[in-house]
Every structure is written in C-alpha cells, then in structure tokens.
Design a protein around this motif. Structure first.
Motif, PDB file in Angstrom:
ATOM      1  N   SER A  35       0.823  -1.206   0.000  1.00 52.28           N
ATOM      2  CA  SER A  35       0.000   0.000   0.000  1.00 52.28           C
ATOM      3  C   SER A  35       0.858   1.258   0.000  1.00 52.28           C
ATOM      4  O   SER A  35       0.612   2.202  -0.762  1.00 52.28           O
ATOM      5  CB  SER A  35      -0.917  -0.006   1.227  1.00 52.28           C
ATOM      6  OG  SER A  35      -1.649   1.192   1.313  1.00 52.28           O
ATOM      7  N   ARG A  56      -4.558   2.961  -8.101  1.00 50.84           N
ATOM      8  CA  ARG A  56      -5.790   3.283  -7.371  1.00 50.84           C
ATOM      9  C   ARG A  56      -6.595   2.025  -7.042  1.00 50.84           C
ATOM     10  O   ARG A  56      -7.194   1.922  -5.973  1.00 50.84           O
ATOM     11  CB  ARG A  56      -6.627   4.291  -8.171  1.00 50.84           C
ATOM     12  CG  ARG A  56      -6.107   5.724  -8.047  1.00 50.84           C
ATOM     13  CD  ARG A  56      -7.008   6.706  -8.745  1.00 50.84           C
ATOM     14  NE  ARG A  56      -6.811   6.685 -10.188  1.00 50.84           N
ATOM     15  CZ  ARG A  56      -5.856   7.379 -10.820  1.00 50.84           C
ATOM     16  NH1 ARG A  56      -5.005   8.126 -10.120  1.00 50.84           N
ATOM     17  NH2 ARG A  56      -5.742   7.335 -12.127  1.00 50.84           N
ATOM     18  N   GLU A  59      -4.858   0.380  -4.167  1.00 50.59           N
ATOM     19  CA  GLU A  59      -5.121   1.139  -2.938  1.00 50.59           C
ATOM     20  C   GLU A  59      -6.506   0.830  -2.380  1.00 50.59           C
ATOM     21  O   GLU A  59      -6.674   0.629  -1.177  1.00 50.59           O
ATOM     22  CB  GLU A  59      -4.994   2.639  -3.208  1.00 50.59           C
ATOM     23  CG  GLU A  59      -3.553   3.105  -3.406  1.00 50.59           C
ATOM     24  CD  GLU A  59      -3.497   4.538  -3.923  1.00 50.59           C
ATOM     25  OE1 GLU A  59      -4.525   5.236  -3.859  1.00 50.59           O
ATOM     26  OE2 GLU A  59      -2.418   4.956  -4.387  1.00 50.59           O
ATOM     27  N   TRP A  60      -7.507   0.768  -3.274  1.00 49.29           N
ATOM     28  CA  TRP A  60      -8.873   0.551  -2.797  1.00 49.29           C
ATOM     29  C   TRP A  60      -9.093  -0.894  -2.349  1.00 49.29           C
ATOM     30  O   TRP A  60      -9.824  -1.138  -1.385  1.00 49.29           O
ATOM     31  CB  TRP A  60      -9.885   0.945  -3.873  1.00 49.29           C
ATOM     32  CG  TRP A  60     -10.196   2.400  -3.806  1.00 49.29           C
ATOM     33  CD1 TRP A  60      -9.806   3.396  -4.656  1.00 49.29           C
ATOM     34  CD2 TRP A  60     -10.975   3.044  -2.791  1.00 49.29           C
ATOM     35  NE1 TRP A  60     -10.272   4.608  -4.240  1.00 49.29           N
ATOM     36  CE2 TRP A  60     -11.000   4.432  -3.092  1.00 49.29           C
ATOM     37  CE3 TRP A  60     -11.640   2.602  -1.654  1.00 49.29           C
ATOM     38  CZ2 TRP A  60     -11.668   5.353  -2.298  1.00 49.29           C
ATOM     39  CZ3 TRP A  60     -12.305   3.522  -0.857  1.00 49.29           C
ATOM     40  CH2 TRP A  60     -12.313   4.878  -1.179  1.00 49.29           C
ATOM     41  N   THR A  63      -7.505  -0.928   0.987  1.00 55.09           N
ATOM     42  CA  THR A  63      -8.291  -0.126   1.926  1.00 55.09           C
ATOM     43  C   THR A  63      -9.517  -0.894   2.410  1.00 55.09           C
ATOM     44  O   THR A  63      -9.845  -0.887   3.608  1.00 55.09           O
ATOM     45  CB  THR A  63      -8.737   1.203   1.274  1.00 55.09           C
ATOM     46  OG1 THR A  63      -7.577   1.998   0.988  1.00 55.09           O
ATOM     47  CG2 THR A  63      -9.659   1.987   2.205  1.00 55.09           C
ATOM     48  N   ILE A  64     -10.203  -1.562   1.493  1.00 50.95           N
ATOM     49  CA  ILE A  64     -11.371  -2.376   1.864  1.00 50.95           C
ATOM     50  C   ILE A  64     -10.952  -3.521   2.781  1.00 50.95           C
ATOM     51  O   ILE A  64     -11.620  -3.820   3.784  1.00 50.95           O
ATOM     52  CB  ILE A  64     -12.086  -2.914   0.606  1.00 50.95           C
ATOM     53  CG1 ILE A  64     -12.720  -1.749  -0.175  1.00 50.95           C
ATOM     54  CG2 ILE A  64     -13.154  -3.937   0.980  1.00 50.95           C
ATOM     55  CD1 ILE A  64     -13.240  -2.115  -1.540  1.00 50.95           C
ATOM     56  N   SER A  67     -10.196  -2.120   6.120  1.00 50.69           N
ATOM     57  CA  SER A  67     -11.455  -1.720   6.779  1.00 50.69           C
ATOM     58  C   SER A  67     -12.125  -2.932   7.421  1.00 50.69           C
ATOM     59  O   SER A  67     -12.595  -2.865   8.563  1.00 50.69           O
ATOM     60  CB  SER A  67     -12.401  -1.060   5.765  1.00 50.69           C
ATOM     61  OG  SER A  67     -11.833   0.109   5.212  1.00 50.69           O
ATOM     62  N   SER A  99      -8.264   7.423   2.321  1.00 49.54           N
ATOM     63  CA  SER A  99      -8.897   6.865   1.121  1.00 49.54           C
ATOM     64  C   SER A  99     -10.336   7.356   0.980  1.00 49.54           C
ATOM     65  O   SER A  99     -10.773   7.755  -0.109  1.00 49.54           O
ATOM     66  CB  SER A  99      -8.885   5.331   1.175  1.00 49.54           C
ATOM     67  OG  SER A  99      -7.585   4.836   1.024  1.00 49.54           O
ATOM     68  N   TYR A 100     -11.068   7.348   2.084  1.00 45.52           N
ATOM     69  CA  TYR A 100     -12.458   7.784   2.033  1.00 45.52           C
ATOM     70  C   TYR A 100     -12.573   9.301   1.884  1.00 45.52           C
ATOM     71  O   TYR A 100     -13.471   9.805   1.216  1.00 45.52           O
ATOM     72  CB  TYR A 100     -13.194   7.302   3.289  1.00 45.52           C
ATOM     73  CG  TYR A 100     -13.240   5.790   3.384  1.00 45.52           C
ATOM     74  CD1 TYR A 100     -14.012   5.043   2.504  1.00 45.52           C
ATOM     75  CD2 TYR A 100     -12.491   5.102   4.332  1.00 45.52           C
ATOM     76  CE1 TYR A 100     -14.059   3.654   2.576  1.00 45.52           C
ATOM     77  CE2 TYR A 100     -12.519   3.710   4.409  1.00 45.52           C
ATOM     78  CZ  TYR A 100     -13.305   2.996   3.523  1.00 45.52           C
ATOM     79  OH  TYR A 100     -13.330   1.615   3.586  1.00 45.52           O
ATOM     80  N   LEU A 103     -12.458  10.788  -1.696  1.00 42.26           N
ATOM     81  CA  LEU A 103     -13.693  10.848  -2.485  1.00 42.26           C
ATOM     82  C   LEU A 103     -14.298  12.248  -2.457  1.00 42.26           C
ATOM     83  O   LEU A 103     -15.070  12.620  -3.340  1.00 42.26           O
ATOM     84  CB  LEU A 103     -14.713   9.840  -1.946  1.00 42.26           C
ATOM     85  CG  LEU A 103     -14.298   8.356  -2.014  1.00 42.26           C
ATOM     86  CD1 LEU A 103     -15.325   7.498  -1.295  1.00 42.26           C
ATOM     87  CD2 LEU A 103     -14.132   7.915  -3.457  1.00 42.26           C
ATOM     88  N   GLN A 109      -5.461  11.185  -0.681  1.00 38.53           N
ATOM     89  CA  GLN A 109      -5.062   9.776  -0.680  1.00 38.53           C
ATOM     90  C   GLN A 109      -3.575   9.608  -0.382  1.00 38.53           C
ATOM     91  O   GLN A 109      -3.131   8.558   0.073  1.00 38.53           O
ATOM     92  CB  GLN A 109      -5.397   9.099  -2.018  1.00 38.53           C
ATOM     93  CG  GLN A 109      -4.562   9.550  -3.205  1.00 38.53           C
ATOM     94  CD  GLN A 109      -5.173  10.739  -3.914  1.00 38.53           C
ATOM     95  OE1 GLN A 109      -6.029  11.425  -3.371  1.00 38.53           O
ATOM     96  NE2 GLN A 109      -4.736  10.981  -5.135  1.00 38.53           N
TER      97      GLN A 109
END
Length: 268
Positions: A35, A56, A59-60, A63-64, A67, A99-100, A103, A109
């Motif tokens: 990451s 990206r 990263e997502w 991130t998920i 989380s 990350s959030y 948006l 980020q």
C-alpha cells in the motif's frame, strides 16, 4: 459456536504465538508495504500517467481489506473501547480515513503514507521486546524532560522574534526583509543552521547579527540533546541499581515488576 469463532479470530488477529497468528501479521505487514509503495509510485508523474488506475485499484482493494480487518478487530475485542482508543487502534483508523476522504477532497489519498506507522507491529511480531523496552525508556526520558524542553523552546521562540524584528529594522524591505514575520522566518532558518539563502542581509551590521545568530545556533542545538541525555542516564542508572532480592542480579528495566533472571518480584 459464535463465541468459539470469535475466540479463534481473536487469537489469530491479536496473537503472535500461533502459526496462524504470525502468518496473519506477516501478511498484514506485506499488505501495508504494498500500500505504501503504491502511494509513493502514484506520486511519480510518468508512472501515474501509465499505471495510475492500477495504483488506485490496489489502494482501494487494500483499503477495503484493512477496513474489514479494523471492523473485525473491534468485533472480537471484549472491551471494544480499549482497542478503539489504544495507540494501535487510533493508527488503524487514521490509516483508513485518507482513502475515504479522497472521495471528497482530491489529493488526500497521499496521506495513506500514515500506514507506515502500522509497521511498528513488527516489534511485536518478531518479539523484539528489548527494542520496545528501549523505546519506552526513551519515552520516559522525554516525558521527564518535557518541562525543561518547553522552557527551552519558549526561549528560542522569544529569541527568533527579537532577532527577526531587529533584522527587519536593520535591513528593511529593500534587502528582502519585507515584514517582521518574514524576518522571523529568516531568524528561524538561520538559527537552525539550515540557511536556504532566499533572504540574506546586505549591510555590515546585518551580517554581523547574522553571524552571531549562526554561531548561537550551534549552541542551541546541543541544549535539548543534553537535557534528554541526562534523563536517559538517570533511567539507565535506575535500571542498573535495581537488584533482585533473591538472585542479587541487576540490569532490569526501570518499569519491570519481576526479575528477568529468576522471576521473583522486584523491589519498588
């Protein structure tokens, strides 16, 4: 059944003594490194133009995954407040937010680099307890010297304000000292021996004052080092003189409750 699964998850996520627990933590560290690497590479224009979407996506995905890991940690912890407000709990949460936030706010980020703090778990995973103990000793030394350092920083702040104002009066706007805040900035840069060179005195008096500030900078740098060193020496001496009543051996950590050689309770 649910409590049994919860207990097994707790051992895997928070424990390092089992193969599954160690594998989980090692995998977590690898994911954190990937990451961090993705965030760093995304900031390179040439790589971002070619592989920006790939970075990206990585990263997502991570991130998920992080989380879900954070939610699971809360779920399996008996005293949830204890984990949420612990050092690692706060770091785990802060590592998710950029990350959030990206948006809503573009560019946030890159703050994902804070995930590097999660690598501190390597000390726990590899059982490098001595390093943790040394870190705690340094923390106690800094805490013990905080009042002296606060007074020292206050003195330095006062000094740079005075020197900045004097240079503003001596040099003036024609030589780049266009305001007192800008002159204070010069004083800070000069006193810390950084010396960017974007502002420089032109008059003889200004250069004389600048020379004094630069020489003073070397003396000031040594002060906080000396303060902390003295406190570290006290911590080391405290550890050395704590002898176990049973085996008479010394060399224990300052905050140790039991002898590391025989296991007997140490004197306070």
């Amino acid at each position: 059944m649910s409590s049994n699964i919860k207990r097994k998850l707790y051992i895997i996520i928070f424990g390092t003594d089992t193969p599954a627990g160690k594998a989980f933590d090692v995998g977590l560290l690898i994911a954190i490194l990937i990451s961090i690497l993705a965030v760093m590479l995304e900031s390179v224009p040439t790589l971002e133009s070619k592989y920006g979407n790939v970075f990206r996506i990585v990263e997502w995905i991570l991130t998920i995954a992080f989380s879900l890991e954070y939610i699971t940690r809360i779920y399996v912890t008996e005293i949830k407040r204890k984990y949420i407000f612990s050092f690692y709990g706060i770091i785990d949460l802060l590592s998710l937010l950029p990350s959030y936030l990206s948006l809503i706010f573009t560019g946030t980020q890159y703050l994902l680099i804070i995930r590097a703090l999660r690598l501190l778990r390597v000390f726990r995973i590899l059982k490098l307890g001595r390093f943790v103990g040394e870190g705690e000793q340094l923390g106690r030394a800094l805490k013990a010297s905080r009042h002296k350092i606060t007074v020292f920083l206050g003195g330095v702040l006062t000094l740079v304000m005075i020197m900045g104002t004097v240079m503003y009066l001596v040099e003036g706007g024609e030589n780049g000292f266009t305001s007192i805040p800008r002159s204070v900035y010069w004083a800070i840069v000069t006193l810390t021996t950084v010396g960017y060179g974007d502002i420089a005195p032109q008059t003889i008096l200004g250069q004389t004052i600048a020379s004094f500030v630069m020489i003073l900078g070397y003396a000031i740098i040594a002060v906080p080092t000396g303060i902390v060193t003295v406190e570290l020496g006290k911590e080391k001496h405290k550890a050395e003189i704590r002898a176990c009543a049973a085996c008479k051996k010394t060399g224990h950590e300052a905050n140790a409750a039991f002898c590391k050689f025989c296991g007997e309770k140490l004197p306070a």
